[in-house]
Design a protein around this motif. Structure first.
Motif, PDB file in Angstrom:
ATOM      1  N   ALA A  59      15.502  83.817   3.644  1.00  0.00           N
ATOM      2  CA  ALA A  59      14.741  83.131   2.603  1.00  0.00           C
ATOM      3  C   ALA A  59      13.281  83.581   2.598  1.00  0.00           C
ATOM      4  O   ALA A  59      12.667  83.721   1.537  1.00  0.00           O
ATOM      5  CB  ALA A  59      14.829  81.621   2.811  1.00  0.00           C
ATOM      6  N   LEU A  60      12.699  83.810   3.776  1.00  0.00           N
ATOM      7  CA  LEU A  60      11.330  84.282   3.860  1.00  0.00           C
ATOM      8  C   LEU A  60      11.202  85.758   3.497  1.00  0.00           C
ATOM      9  O   LEU A  60      10.211  86.174   2.877  1.00  0.00           O
ATOM     10  CB  LEU A  60      10.785  84.074   5.278  1.00  0.00           C
ATOM     11  CG  LEU A  60      10.361  82.659   5.672  1.00  0.00           C
ATOM     12  CD1 LEU A  60      10.011  82.616   7.152  1.00  0.00           C
ATOM     13  CD2 LEU A  60       9.168  82.215   4.849  1.00  0.00           C
ATOM     14  N   ALA A  61      12.190  86.555   3.872  1.00  0.00           N
ATOM     15  CA  ALA A  61      12.078  88.008   3.731  1.00  0.00           C
ATOM     16  C   ALA A  61      12.380  88.513   2.327  1.00  0.00           C
ATOM     17  O   ALA A  61      11.774  89.494   1.881  1.00  0.00           O
ATOM     18  CB  ALA A  61      13.006  88.702   4.738  1.00  0.00           C
ATOM     19  N   LEU A  62      13.309  87.873   1.611  1.00  0.00           N
ATOM     20  CA  LEU A  62      13.770  88.442   0.343  1.00  0.00           C
ATOM     21  C   LEU A  62      12.647  88.658  -0.681  1.00  0.00           C
ATOM     22  O   LEU A  62      12.602  89.733  -1.297  1.00  0.00           O
ATOM     23  CB  LEU A  62      14.871  87.549  -0.243  1.00  0.00           C
ATOM     24  CG  LEU A  62      16.235  87.661   0.448  1.00  0.00           C
ATOM     25  CD1 LEU A  62      17.241  86.710  -0.185  1.00  0.00           C
ATOM     26  CD2 LEU A  62      16.760  89.093   0.385  1.00  0.00           C
ATOM     27  N   PRO A  63      11.741  87.700  -0.914  1.00  0.00           N
ATOM     28  CA  PRO A  63      10.662  88.000  -1.868  1.00  0.00           C
ATOM     29  C   PRO A  63       9.792  89.176  -1.427  1.00  0.00           C
ATOM     30  O   PRO A  63       9.387  89.999  -2.263  1.00  0.00           O
ATOM     31  CB  PRO A  63       9.857  86.692  -1.906  1.00  0.00           C
ATOM     32  CG  PRO A  63      10.812  85.637  -1.454  1.00  0.00           C
ATOM     33  CD  PRO A  63      11.678  86.302  -0.442  1.00  0.00           C
ATOM     34  N   GLN A  64       9.508  89.283  -0.125  1.00  0.00           N
ATOM     35  CA  GLN A  64       8.687  90.387   0.359  1.00  0.00           C
ATOM     36  C   GLN A  64       9.442  91.709   0.300  1.00  0.00           C
ATOM     37  O   GLN A  64       8.829  92.767   0.087  1.00  0.00           O
ATOM     38  CB  GLN A  64       8.219  90.109   1.794  1.00  0.00           C
ATOM     39  CG  GLN A  64       7.338  88.892   1.935  1.00  0.00           C
ATOM     40  CD  GLN A  64       6.104  88.949   1.045  1.00  0.00           C
ATOM     41  OE1 GLN A  64       5.562  90.029   0.802  1.00  0.00           O
ATOM     42  NE2 GLN A  64       5.668  87.806   0.557  1.00  0.00           N
ATOM     43  N   VAL A  65      10.752  91.687   0.491  1.00  0.00           N
ATOM     44  CA  VAL A  65      11.557  92.901   0.316  1.00  0.00           C
ATOM     45  C   VAL A  65      11.370  93.454  -1.093  1.00  0.00           C
ATOM     46  O   VAL A  65      11.207  94.664  -1.304  1.00  0.00           O
ATOM     47  CB  VAL A  65      13.048  92.613   0.592  1.00  0.00           C
ATOM     48  CG1 VAL A  65      13.917  93.778   0.116  1.00  0.00           C
ATOM     49  CG2 VAL A  65      13.279  92.381   2.077  1.00  0.00           C
ATOM     50  N   ALA A  66      11.387  92.568  -2.072  1.00  0.00           N
ATOM     51  CA  ALA A  66      11.253  92.993  -3.467  1.00  0.00           C
ATOM     52  C   ALA A  66       9.885  93.631  -3.717  1.00  0.00           C
ATOM     53  O   ALA A  66       9.787  94.707  -4.317  1.00  0.00           O
ATOM     54  CB  ALA A  66      11.456  91.790  -4.385  1.00  0.00           C
ATOM     55  N   TYR A  67       8.822  92.985  -3.253  1.00  0.00           N
ATOM     56  CA  TYR A  67       7.472  93.537  -3.457  1.00  0.00           C
ATOM     57  C   TYR A  67       7.304  94.873  -2.737  1.00  0.00           C
ATOM     58  O   TYR A  67       6.760  95.836  -3.303  1.00  0.00           O
ATOM     59  CB  TYR A  67       6.424  92.547  -2.960  1.00  0.00           C
ATOM     60  CG  TYR A  67       6.147  91.408  -3.894  1.00  0.00           C
ATOM     61  CD1 TYR A  67       5.414  91.610  -5.066  1.00  0.00           C
ATOM     62  CD2 TYR A  67       6.598  90.120  -3.619  1.00  0.00           C
ATOM     63  CE1 TYR A  67       5.156  90.558  -5.933  1.00  0.00           C
ATOM     64  CE2 TYR A  67       6.341  89.063  -4.483  1.00  0.00           C
ATOM     65  CZ  TYR A  67       5.615  89.284  -5.633  1.00  0.00           C
ATOM     66  OH  TYR A  67       5.364  88.241  -6.492  1.00  0.00           O
ATOM     67  N   ILE A  68       7.742  94.940  -1.485  1.00  0.00           N
ATOM     68  CA  ILE A  68       7.585  96.162  -0.702  1.00  0.00           C
ATOM     69  C   ILE A  68       8.404  97.304  -1.304  1.00  0.00           C
ATOM     70  O   ILE A  68       7.963  98.462  -1.326  1.00  0.00           O
ATOM     71  CB  ILE A  68       7.969  95.901   0.764  1.00  0.00           C
ATOM     72  CG1 ILE A  68       6.948  94.955   1.411  1.00  0.00           C
ATOM     73  CG2 ILE A  68       8.051  97.200   1.560  1.00  0.00           C
ATOM     74  CD1 ILE A  68       7.311  94.495   2.808  1.00  0.00           C
ATOM     75  N   THR A  69       9.587  97.003  -1.808  1.00  0.00           N
ATOM     76  CA  THR A  69      10.417  98.031  -2.445  1.00  0.00           C
ATOM     77  C   THR A  69       9.705  98.639  -3.644  1.00  0.00           C
ATOM     78  O   THR A  69       9.634  99.870  -3.790  1.00  0.00           O
ATOM     79  CB  THR A  69      11.757  97.430  -2.884  1.00  0.00           C
ATOM     80  OG1 THR A  69      12.464  96.963  -1.734  1.00  0.00           O
ATOM     81  CG2 THR A  69      12.611  98.478  -3.600  1.00  0.00           C
ATOM     82  N   ARG A  70       9.178  97.812  -4.518  1.00  0.00           N
ATOM     83  CA  ARG A  70       8.502  98.315  -5.712  1.00  0.00           C
ATOM     84  C   ARG A  70       7.224  99.079  -5.348  1.00  0.00           C
ATOM     85  O   ARG A  70       6.930 100.125  -5.936  1.00  0.00           O
ATOM     86  CB  ARG A  70       8.168  97.158  -6.656  1.00  0.00           C
ATOM     87  CG  ARG A  70       9.388  96.603  -7.380  1.00  0.00           C
ATOM     88  CD  ARG A  70       8.996  95.492  -8.342  1.00  0.00           C
ATOM     89  NE  ARG A  70       8.065  95.960  -9.351  1.00  0.00           N
ATOM     90  CZ  ARG A  70       8.411  96.589 -10.468  1.00  0.00           C
ATOM     91  NH1 ARG A  70       9.685  96.839 -10.720  1.00  0.00           N
ATOM     92  NH2 ARG A  70       7.491  96.969 -11.346  1.00  0.00           N
ATOM     93  N   LEU A  71       6.478  98.573  -4.383  1.00  0.00           N
ATOM     94  CA  LEU A  71       5.249  99.251  -3.983  1.00  0.00           C
ATOM     95  C   LEU A  71       5.548 100.597  -3.336  1.00  0.00           C
ATOM     96  O   LEU A  71       4.880 101.605  -3.628  1.00  0.00           O
ATOM     97  CB  LEU A  71       4.464  98.351  -3.019  1.00  0.00           C
ATOM     98  CG  LEU A  71       3.076  98.829  -2.609  1.00  0.00           C
ATOM     99  CD1 LEU A  71       2.179  98.983  -3.833  1.00  0.00           C
ATOM    100  CD2 LEU A  71       2.453  97.860  -1.617  1.00  0.00           C
ATOM    101  N   THR A  72       6.541 100.634  -2.453  1.00  0.00           N
ATOM    102  CA  THR A  72       6.916 101.897  -1.800  1.00  0.00           C
ATOM    103  C   THR A  72       7.447 102.894  -2.822  1.00  0.00           C
ATOM    104  O   THR A  72       7.117 104.091  -2.759  1.00  0.00           O
ATOM    105  CB  THR A  72       7.973 101.632  -0.716  1.00  0.00           C
ATOM    106  OG1 THR A  72       7.480 100.682   0.222  1.00  0.00           O
ATOM    107  CG2 THR A  72       8.331 102.913   0.010  1.00  0.00           C
ATOM    108  N   ARG A  73       8.250 102.432  -3.747  1.00  0.00           N
ATOM    109  CA  ARG A  73       8.787 103.323  -4.784  1.00  0.00           C
ATOM    110  C   ARG A  73       7.676 103.971  -5.596  1.00  0.00           C
ATOM    111  O   ARG A  73       7.646 105.198  -5.780  1.00  0.00           O
ATOM    112  CB  ARG A  73       9.722 102.537  -5.707  1.00  0.00           C
ATOM    113  CG  ARG A  73      10.224 103.318  -6.916  1.00  0.00           C
ATOM    114  CD  ARG A  73      11.006 102.430  -7.868  1.00  0.00           C
ATOM    115  NE  ARG A  73      11.396 103.152  -9.069  1.00  0.00           N
ATOM    116  CZ  ARG A  73      10.617 103.309 -10.137  1.00  0.00           C
ATOM    117  NH1 ARG A  73       9.389 102.783 -10.129  1.00  0.00           N
ATOM    118  NH2 ARG A  73      11.037 103.975 -11.197  1.00  0.00           N
TER     119      ARG A  73
END
Length: 310
Positions: free
Chosen positions: A183-197
């Motif tokens: 629950a804590l990680a999923l929103p940050q996964v989304a942000y980090i994925t888009r930023l890294t991409r």
């Protein structure tokens, strides 16, 4: 020596910020209606006056604030008004390990999945894989923690019955960490994925990457030895807000899953008007965010030689 001077300067510059945070929090908790010793059954006026005098609540706000800062300068966060047999430092010290463990595991998971997903999407820019990863990342950004956490409980605890719905409902093993961490990680996964991409796409179109490819290097070698380091610089800048997001999100998650961490302690302290416990929690959160941002700035200098030369 340059790095030490930089760290000392940033720490000294953070002191006014921390004092401002303490002052605002102090005024807000005292401005809230009610008091720490308000009960459903009102106490006699003499007893209320004695309690207020014992905790110096009969003094003016400037006097109380100065007294609190004086104790803080000596490392004393004061007594808890609600849990009267404990000091604030004891309560926070008992809750910190749980919250830090949740936050650290969630941040590590977000970095591993987010960076991997962002690189995979960037290397397949414009393909179906890129569109799918981008759509999933956008979905994760759109869903707040207070929606994700109940949805995970409903799916994995109620319907499938494979994970405990609450911290106390687990057997004490690692299973009780799974749903809160996700629950804590999923929103940050989304942000980090888009930023890294986005960062990786920009770096892969740079001249020095074209030169590396012209030398006959494989894509995996180009990414690992040439593209990954500069592509991580924007992500490193985001780490400060990301950690702050994990910390603030833990307040909601700990309430939903009944986790005895600092987030739940903070909510209970606010509801009980436990002034010193609220202030102690705020000070801990603010100090942690300041120190982590300082660490991010120092790491940025190690990764970017131009920053070190300045």
């Amino acid at each position: 020596m340059g790095a030490i001077r930089f760290a000392l300067f940033r720490l000294l510059a953070a002191i006014p910020t921390l004092l401002l945070v303490i002052a605002i929090a102090f005024l807000m908790v005292h401005a809230a209606p009610g008091g720490p010793f308000d009960e459903e059954r009102r106490l006699p006026l003499e007893i209320e006056a004695n309690i207020a005098a014992a905790y110096h609540l009969d003094e003016s706000l400037p006097e109380q604030f100065w007294r609190y800062l004086s104790g803080l300068a000596e490392g004393d966060l004061g007594p808890s008004y609600r849990y009267r047999e404990y000091r604030v430092a004891e309560l926070i010290g008992a809750a910190i390990p749980v919250s830090l463990a949740l936050g650290a595991i969630a941040m590590l998971l977000a970095l591993l999945v987010g960076v991997g997903g962002g690189i995979a999407a960037a290397l397949a820019h414009g393909s179906r894989r890129d569109r799918i990863i981008s759509a999933l990342a956008m979905s994760g950004i759109s869903l707040p923690v207070f929606v994700i956490a109940p949805a995970l409980v409903l799916l994995f605890a109620v319907y499938l019955g494979v994970l405990p719905a609450s911290w106390s409902g687990a057997d004490g093993g690692v299973s009780r960490y799974v749903l809160p961490v996700f629950a804590l990680a999923l929103p940050q996964v989304a942000y980090i994925t888009r930023l890294t991409r986005a960062s990786m796409i920009e770096v892969m179109n740079s001249d020095f990457i074209r030169t590396a490819r012209a030398q006959g290097l494989r894509t995996a070698s180009v990414v690992r030895h040439h593209a990954l380091k500069p592509a991580m610089l924007p992500l490193l800048s985001y780490m400060g807000p990301a950690i702050a997001g994990i910390l603030t999100g833990s307040v909601v998650v700990e309430q939903i899953f009944g986790i005895p961490g600092l987030g739940q302690l903070f909510v209970r302290a606010a509801l009980n008007r436990d002034y010193t416990l609220v202030l102690g929690s705020v000070i801990f959160y603010a100090t942690l965010v300041i120190l982590l941002n300082l660490l991010v700035d120092m790491l940025y200098g190690f990764l970017d030689p131009r920053i070190r030369q300045r």
